[in-house]
Design a protein around this motif. Structure first.
Motif, PDB file in Angstrom:
ATOM      1  N   MET A 257      69.920 105.073  49.577  1.00 40.80           N
ATOM      2  CA  MET A 257      68.831 104.871  50.529  1.00 40.80           C
ATOM      3  C   MET A 257      68.071 106.181  50.720  1.00 40.80           C
ATOM      4  N   ASP A 258      66.729 106.092  50.701  1.00 42.01           N
ATOM      5  CA  ASP A 258      65.924 107.290  50.884  1.00 42.01           C
ATOM      6  C   ASP A 258      66.057 107.831  52.300  1.00 42.01           C
ATOM      7  N   THR A 259      65.983 109.142  52.422  1.00 41.51           N
ATOM      8  CA  THR A 259      66.048 109.777  53.727  1.00 41.51           C
ATOM      9  C   THR A 259      64.809 109.417  54.532  1.00 41.51           C
ATOM     10  N   ILE A 260      65.008 109.135  55.822  1.00 40.77           N
ATOM     11  CA  ILE A 260      63.872 108.873  56.704  1.00 40.77           C
ATOM     12  C   ILE A 260      63.304 110.200  57.164  1.00 40.77           C
ATOM     13  N   LYS A 261      62.045 110.448  56.866  1.00 42.71           N
ATOM     14  CA  LYS A 261      61.383 111.691  57.244  1.00 42.71           C
ATOM     15  C   LYS A 261      60.711 111.514  58.602  1.00 42.71           C
ATOM     16  N   THR A 262      60.706 112.578  59.386  1.00 43.10           N
ATOM     17  CA  THR A 262      60.217 112.509  60.753  1.00 43.10           C
ATOM     18  C   THR A 262      58.867 113.201  60.882  1.00 43.10           C
TER      19      THR A 262
END
Length: 210
Positions: free
Chosen positions: A1-6
């Protein structure tokens, strides 16, 4: 799963400009006729998805417009990637205005814009983008005060008119935010809010909420 960027987004403007109602319209598809006045700073978030599989968490910091809370705002501007400057258009652009009253309200709106634009510019980092929002456009006619229009143009910031009540341009506003080419992720095809994912051959679009 791709990292969620903030992506940190700070919302500023005078008390009563409709900042909280605007966020509620985006987050909950709901319009509050009498929202509670924000005390200090309020925080909400929403995740939007890019068509290449990346996800972005929009951190939404709703600041109080009252003067006694303004000392809190600079710290949030400094660490934000986007500053949303909200103006209340409902008074200045209403249909039944005498010329003298129109000029007074024009002056007030200009002063609000200049004040908050100055606060943003003084405290923002090199990577902070500013978007100016003319809110409550459902209550206005087609007349636009030339002085306010001229100053908005001179800022060279993006400008959009919105209505939290009718949800006009709410999707478009936050698509503008999510589609910005932030350093943390590559520019890619974006999926429009509440619409199906496009095929790879389609042109770049904006975001889908979850």
């Amino acid at each position: 799963m791709d990292t969620i960027k903030t992506v940190k987004v700070v919302v500023v403007g005078e008390s009563g400009a409709g900042k909280t109602a605007l966020l509620t319209s985006f987050l909950e598809n709901h319009f509050e006729t009498d929202p509670l006045t924000t005390i200090g700073i309020d925080f909400k978030h929403k995740i939007v998805h890019l068509s290449d599989g990346q996800s972005i968490r929009l951190q939404l910091w709703d600041t109080a417009g009252q003067e006694r809370f303004r000392q809190l705002t600079p710290a949030y501007i400094r660490s934000s990637k986007v500053a949303l400057l909200v103006l209340d258009l409902s008074g200045i652009l209403s249909i039944h205005l005498e010329t003298w009253l129109f000029e007074i309200l024009d002056q007030n709106c200009v002063e609000h814009l200049v004040r908050w634009k100055g606060i943003i510019d003084k405290n923002k980092s090199d990577f902070t983008a500013t978007i100016i929002i003319g809110n409550k456009c459902d209550l206005v006619n087609d007349k636009r005060p030339p002085r306010l229009t001229k100053i908005i143009k001179e800022t060279q910031d993006e400008y959009i008119e919105t209505s939290a009540k009718t949800r006009k341009n709410i999707k478009e506003l936050f698509s503008m935010v999510a589609c910005r080419p932030f350093p943390e992720h590559k520019t890619s095809q974006i999926v429009l809010l509440n619409e199906p994912r496009p095929s790879e051959s389609e042109t770049r679009r904006c975001c889908q909420s979850s």
